[in-house]
Every structure is written in structure tokens, then in C-alpha cells.
Write an enzyme that holds these catalytic residues in place. Structure first.
Site, PDB file in Angstrom:
ATOM      1  N   THR A  18      30.434  -2.032 -74.556  1.00  0.00           N
ATOM      2  CA  THR A  18      30.380  -2.866 -76.040  1.00  0.00           C
ATOM      3  C   THR A  18      28.917  -2.414 -76.506  1.00  0.00           C
ATOM      4  O   THR A  18      28.342  -3.276 -77.208  1.00  0.00           O
ATOM      5  CB  THR A  18      30.485  -4.431 -75.211  1.00  0.00           C
ATOM      6  OG1 THR A  18      29.692  -4.722 -74.243  1.00  0.00           O
ATOM      7  CG2 THR A  18      32.102  -4.796 -75.252  1.00  0.00           C
ATOM      8  N   TRP A  19      28.607  -1.220 -75.752  1.00  0.00           N
ATOM      9  CA  TRP A  19      27.296  -0.556 -75.883  1.00  0.00           C
ATOM     10  C   TRP A  19      27.222  -0.377 -77.461  1.00  0.00           C
ATOM     11  O   TRP A  19      28.026   0.081 -78.146  1.00  0.00           O
ATOM     12  CB  TRP A  19      26.841   0.191 -75.112  1.00  0.00           C
ATOM     13  CG  TRP A  19      25.084   0.640 -75.729  1.00  0.00           C
ATOM     14  CD1 TRP A  19      24.718   0.471 -75.666  1.00  0.00           C
ATOM     15  CD2 TRP A  19      25.153   1.771 -75.418  1.00  0.00           C
ATOM     16  NE1 TRP A  19      23.264   0.679 -76.055  1.00  0.00           N
ATOM     17  CE2 TRP A  19      23.448   2.048 -75.798  1.00  0.00           C
ATOM     18  CE3 TRP A  19      25.487   3.717 -74.792  1.00  0.00           C
ATOM     19  CZ2 TRP A  19      22.483   3.144 -75.334  1.00  0.00           C
ATOM     20  CZ3 TRP A  19      24.331   4.027 -74.614  1.00  0.00           C
ATOM     21  CH2 TRP A  19      22.861   4.320 -75.073  1.00  0.00           C
ATOM     22  N   ASP A  47      33.169  -5.027 -70.408  1.00  0.00           N
ATOM     23  CA  ASP A  47      31.909  -4.914 -70.176  1.00  0.00           C
ATOM     24  C   ASP A  47      31.010  -4.622 -71.316  1.00  0.00           C
ATOM     25  O   ASP A  47      31.313  -4.429 -72.247  1.00  0.00           O
ATOM     26  CB  ASP A  47      31.808  -2.887 -69.164  1.00  0.00           C
ATOM     27  CG  ASP A  47      30.344  -2.575 -69.124  1.00  0.00           C
ATOM     28  OD1 ASP A  47      30.057  -3.411 -68.289  1.00  0.00           O
ATOM     29  OD2 ASP A  47      29.675  -2.218 -70.105  1.00  0.00           O
ATOM     30  N   TYR A  52      22.902  -5.186 -74.022  1.00  0.00           N
ATOM     31  CA  TYR A  52      23.372  -4.593 -75.528  1.00  0.00           C
ATOM     32  C   TYR A  52      22.564  -5.732 -76.768  1.00  0.00           C
ATOM     33  O   TYR A  52      23.271  -6.709 -76.602  1.00  0.00           O
ATOM     34  CB  TYR A  52      25.400  -4.538 -75.170  1.00  0.00           C
ATOM     35  CG  TYR A  52      25.125  -4.183 -74.446  1.00  0.00           C
ATOM     36  CD1 TYR A  52      24.012  -2.221 -73.370  1.00  0.00           C
ATOM     37  CD2 TYR A  52      26.224  -3.698 -73.654  1.00  0.00           C
ATOM     38  CE1 TYR A  52      24.706  -2.307 -72.479  1.00  0.00           C
ATOM     39  CE2 TYR A  52      26.635  -2.862 -72.416  1.00  0.00           C
ATOM     40  CZ  TYR A  52      25.869  -1.729 -71.731  1.00  0.00           C
ATOM     41  OH  TYR A  52      26.380  -0.698 -71.389  1.00  0.00           O
ATOM     42  N   GLN A 158      28.464   1.185 -61.567  1.00  0.00           N
ATOM     43  CA  GLN A 158      28.928   1.739 -62.690  1.00  0.00           C
ATOM     44  C   GLN A 158      27.814   3.106 -62.881  1.00  0.00           C
ATOM     45  O   GLN A 158      27.114   3.140 -63.048  1.00  0.00           O
ATOM     46  CB  GLN A 158      28.669   0.732 -64.026  1.00  0.00           C
ATOM     47  CG  GLN A 158      29.372   0.913 -65.378  1.00  0.00           C
ATOM     48  CD  GLN A 158      29.489   0.001 -66.292  1.00  0.00           C
ATOM     49  OE1 GLN A 158      28.302   0.050 -66.987  1.00  0.00           O
ATOM     50  NE2 GLN A 158      29.850  -0.480 -65.878  1.00  0.00           N
ATOM     51  N   TYR A 186      30.914   4.760 -66.476  1.00  0.00           N
ATOM     52  CA  TYR A 186      31.136   5.278 -68.299  1.00  0.00           C
ATOM     53  C   TYR A 186      30.123   6.093 -69.243  1.00  0.00           C
ATOM     54  O   TYR A 186      30.000   7.237 -69.003  1.00  0.00           O
ATOM     55  CB  TYR A 186      29.663   4.153 -69.072  1.00  0.00           C
ATOM     56  CG  TYR A 186      28.251   4.534 -68.748  1.00  0.00           C
ATOM     57  CD1 TYR A 186      27.255   5.750 -68.676  1.00  0.00           C
ATOM     58  CD2 TYR A 186      27.645   3.990 -67.052  1.00  0.00           C
ATOM     59  CE1 TYR A 186      26.199   5.680 -68.637  1.00  0.00           C
ATOM     60  CE2 TYR A 186      26.216   4.382 -66.885  1.00  0.00           C
ATOM     61  CZ  TYR A 186      25.079   5.615 -67.910  1.00  0.00           C
ATOM     62  OH  TYR A 186      23.736   5.422 -66.611  1.00  0.00           O
TER      63      TYR A 186
HETATM   64  P1  NDP Z   1      31.987   6.197 -75.245  1.00  0.00           P
HETATM   65  O1  NDP Z   1      32.298   7.456 -74.534  1.00  0.00           O
HETATM   66  O2  NDP Z   1      32.740   5.101 -75.183  1.00  0.00           O
HETATM   67  O3  NDP Z   1      31.891   7.063 -76.476  1.00  0.00           O
HETATM   68  C1  NDP Z   1      32.297   6.034 -77.752  1.00  0.00           C
HETATM   69  C2  NDP Z   1      32.238   6.775 -79.080  1.00  0.00           C
HETATM   70  O4  NDP Z   1      33.348   7.400 -78.835  1.00  0.00           O
HETATM   71  C3  NDP Z   1      32.008   5.235 -80.219  1.00  0.00           C
HETATM   72  O5  NDP Z   1      31.418   6.427 -80.972  1.00  0.00           O
HETATM   73  C4  NDP Z   1      33.909   5.400 -80.671  1.00  0.00           C
HETATM   74  O6  NDP Z   1      33.841   5.293 -82.105  1.00  0.00           O
HETATM   75  C5  NDP Z   1      34.184   6.863 -79.984  1.00  0.00           C
HETATM   76  N1  NDP Z   1      35.693   6.734 -79.280  1.00  0.00           N
HETATM   77  C6  NDP Z   1      36.311   5.468 -79.705  1.00  0.00           C
HETATM   78  N2  NDP Z   1      37.484   6.217 -78.574  1.00  0.00           N
HETATM   79  C7  NDP Z   1      37.519   7.749 -79.197  1.00  0.00           C
HETATM   80  C8  NDP Z   1      38.695   7.892 -79.329  1.00  0.00           C
HETATM   81  N3  NDP Z   1      40.127   7.390 -78.891  1.00  0.00           N
HETATM   82  N4  NDP Z   1      38.975   9.358 -80.008  1.00  0.00           N
HETATM   83  C9  NDP Z   1      37.744  10.124 -80.570  1.00  0.00           C
HETATM   84  N5  NDP Z   1      35.978   9.308 -80.334  1.00  0.00           N
HETATM   85  C10 NDP Z   1      36.374   7.537 -79.784  1.00  0.00           C
HETATM   86  O7  NDP Z   1      30.285   5.920 -75.033  1.00  0.00           O
HETATM   87  P2  NDP Z   1      29.399   4.156 -74.781  1.00  0.00           P
HETATM   88  O8  NDP Z   1      28.030   4.890 -74.481  1.00  0.00           O
HETATM   89  O9  NDP Z   1      29.693   3.815 -75.536  1.00  0.00           O
HETATM   90  O10 NDP Z   1      30.326   3.910 -72.884  1.00  0.00           O
HETATM   91  C11 NDP Z   1      31.149   3.226 -72.665  1.00  0.00           C
HETATM   92  C12 NDP Z   1      30.755   2.223 -72.357  1.00  0.00           C
HETATM   93  O11 NDP Z   1      30.112   2.521 -71.086  1.00  0.00           O
HETATM   94  C13 NDP Z   1      29.335   1.594 -73.289  1.00  0.00           C
HETATM   95  O12 NDP Z   1      29.893   0.439 -74.264  1.00  0.00           O
HETATM   96  C14 NDP Z   1      28.942   0.146 -72.186  1.00  0.00           C
HETATM   97  O13 NDP Z   1      29.886  -1.062 -72.508  1.00  0.00           O
HETATM   98  C15 NDP Z   1      29.067   1.680 -70.636  1.00  0.00           C
HETATM   99  N6  NDP Z   1      27.822   2.000 -70.148  1.00  0.00           N
HETATM  100  C16 NDP Z   1      27.034   1.372 -69.415  1.00  0.00           C
HETATM  101  C17 NDP Z   1      25.915   2.157 -69.300  1.00  0.00           C
HETATM  102  C18 NDP Z   1      24.935   2.009 -68.159  1.00  0.00           C
HETATM  103  O14 NDP Z   1      24.210   2.040 -67.818  1.00  0.00           O
HETATM  104  N7  NDP Z   1      25.674   0.713 -67.085  1.00  0.00           N
HETATM  105  C19 NDP Z   1      25.402   3.176 -70.101  1.00  0.00           C
HETATM  106  C20 NDP Z   1      25.807   3.717 -70.631  1.00  0.00           C
HETATM  107  C21 NDP Z   1      27.106   2.971 -71.566  1.00  0.00           C
HETATM  108  P3  NDP Z   1      34.018   4.006 -82.643  1.00  0.00           P
HETATM  109  O15 NDP Z   1      33.594   2.718 -82.072  1.00  0.00           O
HETATM  110  O16 NDP Z   1      33.673   4.262 -84.218  1.00  0.00           O
HETATM  111  O17 NDP Z   1      35.697   3.540 -82.651  1.00  0.00           O
END
Ligand code: NDP
Length: 273
Positions: A18-19, A47, A52, A158, A186
Site C-alpha cells: 500500500t505504499w 501490508d 505511508y 520484510q 517488498y
Molecule cells: P512494487 O514492486 O510492488 O511496484 C509497484 C508499482 O508496480 C506500481 O506502480 C504499480 O502500478 C505497478 N504494478 C503493479 N502490478 C503490476 C503488474 N502486474 N504489471 C505492471 N506493473 C504493475 O513496489 P512497491 O514499492 O509498492 O513495493 C510493494 C510494497 O512493499 C509496498 O507497497 C509496501 O507495502 C512494501 N514496501 C515496504 C518497504 C519497507 O521498507 N518495509 C519499502 C518499500 C515497499 P499501479 O499501482 O498503477 O497498478
């Protein structure tokens, strides 16, 4: 959807991140709808974190899980600067209020900060005894930190893990697997960036009639004790991510991916975003 054992229960190997949700009021409904669709499709692990959108993402989650709290395995994280004896219970109460629930299933230390790990663990344990959280864990801890923590009660770590960032395979991942501590990957699809344009990844995807993002998720969750938490707002992304759980990569695919994205040959410091 395949499941694995985490924090005393079975959870899907692909959940929802959900970031960056909750930042723009005009997108709120779209984000709630995406999470609800994901739950419907079996990605019932969600998550989030107090960080966030400074609580905004937790409010989106609250709307998404309204009326179906018991279907969802809820993960949230505390800021390191709140991870003290006094700070943790207060931060947890604020998260519970925003999430509109009486308990968080898994509460994580977002990264290591200024407070001693023992103090954080003690505060987590108090929350667990009070029923405010089911279990606790950590995020962004490298192997030396985890060994210092030395806590069998720690339910997960994580960390950043995807095809381009394979550093944890050298030591952290095998260690967690040996301890039966699932790792939550993540940025599992590299934040939707350059990684997905890799020619080999595209070839593997087209061989299976799927997308590169789906291959990158299947590549992660084929491994013992690995959960991926992609974030998606576009409904087609949500659907593709949920379906990726069914994709089976064969030895030829794995070999091709190893040629394109190298496994670590030596210790690498844990990467973070
Ligand atoms: P992701 O690797 O999940 O990528 C998210 C991006 O990819 C968005 O732009 C989304 O677009 C796009 N996307 C999603 N599904 C697809 C698909 N099937 N094909 C093509 N593009 C796609 O990156 P995140 O940084 O969001 O990491 C995931 C999660 O991990 C975070 O949301 C958070 O909850 C967690 N996190 C934890 C951290 C920590 O320090 N503990 C640090 C970073 C992340 P759209 O939204 O437009 O669909």
C-alpha cells in the site's frame, strides 16, 4: 492461491502492498476498490505502515477491509523513532484507530533506529499480551542485526527482494529459511520500472503467455518461505498479480533468469529503498 505458514496462520504467498496509497484524495476510491478486488482474488494479506502517506494508507486499508476484517491478515509497521517503550503502544493505538480495527495481525519495526532492539521487543510483547497485535516482526534487518536480535518470536523480516536485487540469497534468505522465518519481499516487481523491460524476462513471460511482472512474482514465491507484496491500483494489475500465484516456472526459465539477473557470489549489504 498457494499459502504458507506465517505468525501462526496460513497466508497467501502473494499479498498487497500500500505504499503511495492515501496520498492523493482524488485517487482514494480507486485505491480502496483495488484492495477490495485483491482480497476477492485471494490476496488477503495487506501490508501497510504508519509512514505511508503519514497514516493515509492505513485509512485506505480501513475502508477496504470494512465488513470483512476477519478475511484479512493485516500487517502494519512502526516508525523507528516511535519504537520505544512509551512510543510503541501510542503508535499502535493511532494505527488501530486509522485502521478501524482492534488488532493488527503482524506489527513490524520498519527499520532499525535509535532504540535498543530489546526495548522494542519488550514493547511488542506487551502489545501481544494485550491482544493489540497477533505477532511482531522486523523489516530491513540484515543478518547481523537478526542474529543480534536472536528472537525465535520474530515472525518475519520484510526486505527488498526482486530479480534485480538478489543480495539476500547469499546469506539472509537461507538463514531465515533455516529458522522457518518467512521473508516478505517488498518491491517484488521492481516498482514497475526498468526490470520489467529486460529482454530475457520478456521472453520467459511470452513463453508462458503471461507478463514480465507475473514472472517476477512467480520467481519469488516458488521459493520456500517467500511472500511477495506487490502494490497495484490498476484493476488489471491486481488481477494479473493474483493470477501469478498459479504460474509454474520450469528449470529452463530459472536458468535463463539466472543468466540475466545474477545471484550474489559474495556478501552484499542489505539493499533498501
Ligand atoms: P512494487 O514492486 O510492488 O511496484 C509497484 C508499482 O508496480 C506500481 O506502480 C504499480 O502500478 C505497478 N504494478 C503493479 N502490478 C503490476 C503488474 N502486474 N504489471 C505492471 N506493473 C504493475 O513496489 P512497491 O514499492 O509498492 O513495493 C510493494 C510494497 O512493499 C509496498 O507497497 C509496501 O507495502 C512494501 N514496501 C515496504 C518497504 C519497507 O521498507 N518495509 C519499502 C518499500 C515497499 P499501479 O499501482 O498503477 O497498478
Amino acid at each position: 492461491m498457494q499459502t504458507l505458514h506465517l505468525a501462526g496462520t496460513q497466508v497467501p504467498v502473494i499479498g498487497q502492498g500500500t505504499w503511495q496509497m492515501g496520498e492523493d484524495r482524488t485517487r482514494r476510491q480507486e485505491e480502496v476498490t483495488a484492495l477490495r478486488l485483491g482480497i476477492e482474488m485471494g490476496m488477503t494479506l495487506i501490508d501497510t505502515a504508519e509512514m505511508y502517506a503519514e497514516g493515509g494508507a492505513e485509512e485506505i486499508v480501513a475502508q477496504a477491509i470494512a465488513g470483512q476484517r476477519d478475511k484479512v491478515f493485516l500487517v502494519s509497521k512502526v516508525y523507528p523513532h516511535n519504537a520505544s517503550r512509551q512510543g510503541i503502544p501510542q503508535a499502535c493505538e493511532r494505527s488501530l484507530r486509522r485502521l478501524a480495527t482492534d488488532h493488527i495481525d503482524l506489527y513490524l519495526l520498519h527499520w532499525r533506529g535509535q532504540f535498543p532492539l530489546e526495548e522494542t521487543v519488550e514493547a511488542f510483547e506487551r502489545l501481544r499480551q494485550a491482544g493489540k497485535i497477533g505477532r511482531w516482526g522486523v523489516s530491513n534487518l540484515d543478518l547481523d542485526d537478526l542474529q543480534e536480535l536472536n528472537e525465535p518470536a520474530c515472525a518475519t523480516n520484510q526486505v527488498l527482494y526482486n530479480l534485480e536485487e538478489r543480495g539476500i540469497e547469499f546469506d539472509l534468505l537461507p538463514w531465515c529459511q533455516q529458522q522457518s522465518m518467512p521473508v516478505m519481499a517488498y518491491c517484488p516487481i521492481g516498482q514497475g520500472g526498468q526490470m520489467l523491460a529486460n529482454a530475457v524476462l520478456k521472453q520467459v513471460a511470452s513463453r508462458h503467455g503471461v507478463t514480465p511482472a507475473q514472472v517476477s512474482l512467480a520467481w519469488l514465491v516458488r521459493q520456500n518461505g517467500v511472500i511477495a507484496i506487490p502494490k497495484a491500483v490498476r484493476p488489471e494489475h491486481v488481477r494479473l498479480n493474483a493470477q501469478a500465484g498459479a504460474l509454474q516456472l520450469d528449470a529452463g526459465d530459472l536458468e535463463a533468469l539466472d543468466q540475466a539477473f545474477h545471484a550474489p557470489k559474495r556478501k552484499q549489504r542489505l539493499a533498501m529503498v
